[in-house]
Design a protein around this motif. Structure first.
Motif, PDB file in Angstrom:
ATOM      1  N   GLY A   9      52.971  44.871 -26.586  1.00 23.08           N
ATOM      2  CA  GLY A   9      52.689  44.306 -27.909  1.00 23.08           C
ATOM      3  C   GLY A   9      53.673  43.207 -28.260  1.00 23.08           C
ATOM      4  N   ASN A  10      53.924  43.040 -29.555  1.00 28.99           N
ATOM      5  CA  ASN A  10      54.803  41.959 -30.034  1.00 28.99           C
ATOM      6  C   ASN A  10      56.194  42.039 -29.424  1.00 28.99           C
ATOM      7  OD1 ASN A  10      52.862  40.872 -31.769  1.00 28.99           O
ATOM      8  ND2 ASN A  10      53.338  42.405 -33.337  1.00 28.99           N
ATOM      9  N   MET A  11      56.673  43.238 -29.196  1.00 25.14           N
ATOM     10  CA  MET A  11      58.011  43.424 -28.629  1.00 25.14           C
ATOM     11  C   MET A  11      57.946  43.567 -27.104  1.00 25.14           C
ATOM     12  SD  MET A  11      60.229  43.413 -31.140  1.00 25.14           S
ATOM     13  CE  MET A  11      61.695  44.196 -30.511  1.00 25.14           C
ATOM     14  N   ASP A  30      48.664  47.986 -20.780  1.00 26.82           N
ATOM     15  CA  ASP A  30      48.399  48.139 -22.213  1.00 26.82           C
ATOM     16  C   ASP A  30      46.878  48.235 -22.353  1.00 26.82           C
ATOM     17  OD1 ASP A  30      49.965  46.984 -25.113  1.00 26.82           O
ATOM     18  OD2 ASP A  30      47.821  47.411 -25.040  1.00 26.82           O
ATOM     19  N   PRO A  31      46.377  49.261 -23.055  1.00 25.18           N
ATOM     20  CA  PRO A  31      44.919  49.413 -23.160  1.00 25.18           C
ATOM     21  C   PRO A  31      44.268  48.214 -23.846  1.00 25.18           C
ATOM     22  CG  PRO A  31      46.068  51.033 -24.542  1.00 25.18           C
ATOM     23  CD  PRO A  31      47.105  50.336 -23.729  1.00 25.18           C
ATOM     24  N   MET A  58      57.144  50.802 -24.773  1.00 28.98           N
ATOM     25  CA  MET A  58      57.394  50.154 -26.071  1.00 28.98           C
ATOM     26  C   MET A  58      56.137  50.339 -26.915  1.00 28.98           C
ATOM     27  SD  MET A  58      59.685  48.921 -27.744  1.00 28.98           S
ATOM     28  CE  MET A  58      60.500  47.730 -28.760  1.00 28.98           C
ATOM     29  N   LEU A  59      56.075  51.477 -27.605  1.00 25.97           N
ATOM     30  CA  LEU A  59      54.838  51.958 -28.211  1.00 25.97           C
ATOM     31  C   LEU A  59      54.987  52.150 -29.721  1.00 25.97           C
ATOM     32  CD1 LEU A  59      54.190  54.520 -25.340  1.00 25.97           C
ATOM     33  CD2 LEU A  59      52.836  52.449 -25.799  1.00 25.97           C
ATOM     34  N   THR A  87      60.618  52.798 -31.538  1.00 22.56           N
ATOM     35  CA  THR A  87      61.328  53.499 -32.608  1.00 22.56           C
ATOM     36  C   THR A  87      60.503  54.728 -32.973  1.00 22.56           C
ATOM     37  OG1 THR A  87      62.155  51.404 -33.467  1.00 22.56           O
ATOM     38  CG2 THR A  87      62.258  53.308 -34.943  1.00 22.56           C
ATOM     39  N   LYS A 237      58.337  52.431 -42.179  1.00 21.56           N
ATOM     40  CA  LYS A 237      58.246  53.373 -41.043  1.00 21.56           C
ATOM     41  C   LYS A 237      59.627  53.973 -40.756  1.00 21.56           C
ATOM     42  CE  LYS A 237      57.769  53.556 -36.032  1.00 21.56           C
ATOM     43  NZ  LYS A 237      57.543  52.880 -34.757  1.00 21.56           N
TER      44      LYS A 237
HETATM   45  P1  NAD Z   1      52.743  46.433 -31.384  1.00 19.01           P
HETATM   46  O1  NAD Z   1      51.754  47.185 -32.189  1.00 19.01           O
HETATM   47  O2  NAD Z   1      52.705  44.939 -31.380  1.00 19.01           O
HETATM   48  O3  NAD Z   1      52.684  46.917 -29.840  1.00 19.01           O
HETATM   49  C1  NAD Z   1      52.420  48.220 -29.438  1.00 19.01           C
HETATM   50  C2  NAD Z   1      51.536  48.127 -28.188  1.00 19.01           C
HETATM   51  O4  NAD Z   1      51.338  49.437 -27.672  1.00 19.01           O
HETATM   52  C3  NAD Z   1      50.157  47.539 -28.461  1.00 19.01           C
HETATM   53  O5  NAD Z   1      49.938  46.401 -27.641  1.00 19.01           O
HETATM   54  C4  NAD Z   1      49.191  48.683 -28.116  1.00 19.01           C
HETATM   55  O6  NAD Z   1      47.958  48.245 -27.525  1.00 19.01           O
HETATM   56  C5  NAD Z   1      50.042  49.483 -27.136  1.00 19.01           C
HETATM   57  N1  NAD Z   1      49.587  50.866 -27.005  1.00 19.01           N
HETATM   58  C6  NAD Z   1      49.090  51.682 -27.973  1.00 19.01           C
HETATM   59  N2  NAD Z   1      48.739  52.869 -27.429  1.00 19.01           N
HETATM   60  C7  NAD Z   1      49.028  52.791 -26.096  1.00 19.01           C
HETATM   61  C8  NAD Z   1      48.891  53.681 -25.013  1.00 19.01           C
HETATM   62  N3  NAD Z   1      48.383  54.913 -25.192  1.00 19.01           N
HETATM   63  N4  NAD Z   1      49.280  53.275 -23.779  1.00 19.01           N
HETATM   64  C9  NAD Z   1      49.801  52.046 -23.591  1.00 19.01           C
HETATM   65  N5  NAD Z   1      49.943  51.139 -24.589  1.00 19.01           N
HETATM   66  C10 NAD Z   1      49.554  51.519 -25.827  1.00 19.01           C
HETATM   67  O7  NAD Z   1      54.179  46.945 -31.880  1.00 19.01           O
HETATM   68  P2  NAD Z   1      55.605  46.232 -31.661  1.00 19.01           P
HETATM   69  O8  NAD Z   1      55.923  45.377 -32.851  1.00 19.01           O
HETATM   70  O9  NAD Z   1      55.670  45.676 -30.290  1.00 19.01           O
HETATM   71  O10 NAD Z   1      56.574  47.504 -31.798  1.00 19.01           O
HETATM   72  C11 NAD Z   1      56.708  48.448 -30.745  1.00 19.01           C
HETATM   73  C12 NAD Z   1      57.804  49.414 -31.130  1.00 19.01           C
HETATM   74  O11 NAD Z   1      59.022  48.697 -31.354  1.00 19.01           O
HETATM   75  C13 NAD Z   1      57.532  50.207 -32.410  1.00 19.01           C
HETATM   76  O12 NAD Z   1      57.977  51.536 -32.209  1.00 19.01           O
HETATM   77  C14 NAD Z   1      58.367  49.485 -33.460  1.00 19.01           C
HETATM   78  O13 NAD Z   1      58.776  50.331 -34.515  1.00 19.01           O
HETATM   79  C15 NAD Z   1      59.557  49.031 -32.639  1.00 19.01           C
HETATM   80  N6  NAD Z   1      60.259  47.850 -33.163  1.00 19.01           N
HETATM   81  C16 NAD Z   1      59.554  46.760 -33.581  1.00 19.01           C
HETATM   82  C17 NAD Z   1      60.250  45.660 -34.072  1.00 19.01           C
HETATM   83  C18 NAD Z   1      59.500  44.427 -34.531  1.00 19.01           C
HETATM   84  O14 NAD Z   1      60.125  43.555 -35.163  1.00 19.01           O
HETATM   85  N7  NAD Z   1      58.206  44.291 -34.235  1.00 19.01           N
HETATM   86  C19 NAD Z   1      61.650  45.663 -34.137  1.00 19.01           C
HETATM   87  C20 NAD Z   1      62.346  46.785 -33.657  1.00 19.01           C
HETATM   88  C21 NAD Z   1      61.627  47.873 -33.179  1.00 19.01           C
END
Ligand code: NAD
Length: 286
Positions: A9-11, A30-31, A58-59, A87, A237
């Motif tokens: 995802g984004n991270m 990633d699904p 990273m979920l 997280t 969250k």
């Molecule tokens: P996101 O929603 O952009 O990415 C999550 C990804 O996980 C998605 O692409 C989704 O398709 C995938 N996913 C969901 N179910 C899945 C599965 N069963 N198998 C494989 N992949 C699956 O979220 P993000 O912003 O990348 O954040 C990820 C984590 O990092 C979260 O726990 C978030 O709290 C933490 N985080 C985010 C930030 C931020 O600024 N975005 C900062 C610090 C920590």
């Protein structure tokens, strides 16, 4: 190393990209079917896990992390290292460590701070819990994806550090926003308020580095119409996680609870998708 990266995802996507750029052999899954520069696309979870030296996840949340790790441990090679960078709640972090240990795998909980900008630039900070041998093995990967990795202690200690830090951040940001709001009402110039508080005992990251008042202090999301940055719903969250942890550990965190309620109301009233410092904008318009 051969690395499987689950959750692009984004991270996750920029983190996986940085590992590949550094010369590691990375397969992602990633699904949502995301494709990432330099990262081989695994057609299934198993493809991104089997035969790997390290598997990074990273979920979105603890429930998904538990489910995905439950599947990973069934196919990962013995001795592989699993790193969860999501997280999640401390109980889920500990539960997946137990799963990994039972399957003969090394594991770390390693949540990050630094946001998507830090993920892209490879300047994240990792807060790491788990065995010291696992940390020693993962350190080279943290050094690519981030600028700092702090070993915090046994299983779950990384998540504990992350939610304690973000509880301080949520509370301090609200405090700074309320102080600017009060300054406005008292006719005190915002620049004067910043010049005093940022160099006095009110000084903290929320005012000095990430000032919520537009046009004041270093550049921050306030100067970009409160586009995140760190979105209010992600702060919510983390505050939910710190309150859940406080309840289960029997800690008194009244301000943490109040900050959670304030972000809950803010997100419900249109704050979703806005930076967490937009609390000042809301107070100014109330
Ligand atoms: P996101 O929603 O952009 O990415 C999550 C990804 O996980 C998605 O692409 C989704 O398709 C995938 N996913 C969901 N179910 C899945 C599965 N069963 N198998 C494989 N992949 C699956 O979220 P993000 O912003 O990348 O954040 C990820 C984590 O990092 C979260 O726990 C978030 O709290 C933490 N985080 C985010 C930030 C931020 O600024 N975005 C900062 C610090 C920590």
């Amino acid at each position: 190393m051969r690395i499987g990266f689950i959750g692009l995802g984004n991270m996750g996507a920029p983190m996986a990209k940085n590992l590949a750029k550094a010369g590691h052999d990375v397969t992602g899954f990633d699904p949502a079917g995301v494709s990432v520069d330099g990262v081989a696309a695994g057609g299934s979870l198993n493809e991104a896990v089997r035969g790997m030296d390290a598997i990074i996840t990273m979920l979105p949340n603890g429930e998904i992390v538990r489910a995905v790790h439950g599947d990973i441990v069934k196919v990962a090679d013995k001795g592989a290292l699993i790193i969860d960078c999501s997280t999640v709640d401390v109980d889920s972090a500990r539960a997946v460590h137990t799963l990994a240990e039972a399957a003969g795998l090394l594991s770390l909980d390693a949540p990050v701070s630094g946001g998507t900008g830090g993920a892209e630039a490879g300047t994240l900070t990792f807060m790491v819990g788990g065995g010291e041998d696992a940390f020693a093995k993962g350190k080279a990967l943290f050094d690519i994806m981030g600028q700092k990795a702090v070993y915090c202690g046994a299983a779950g200690a990384g998540q504990a550090a992350k939610i304690c830090n973000n509880m301080i951040l949520g509370i301090s940001m609200i405090g700074v926003c309320e102080a600017f709001h009060l300054a406005d009402k008292l006719g005190l110039d915002r620049q004067a308020m910043f010049d005093v508080a940022s160099t006095s005992s009110g000084s903290c990251w929320s005012i000095n580095t990430y000032c919520p008042a537009p046009g004041i202090g270093p550049k921050s999301p306030a100067d970009n119409d409160y586009k995140p940055g760190f979105a209010a719903e992600l702060m919510l969250k983390d505050l939910n996680l710190s309150q859940e942890a406080a309840e289960s550990a029997g800690a008194t965190t009244e301000l943490g609870g109040h900050a959670r309620d304030i972000y809950d109301a803010f997100v419900a009233a249109g704050g979703k998708g806005r930076d967490f410092s937009a609390i000042l904008d809301k107070l100014s318009k109330d």
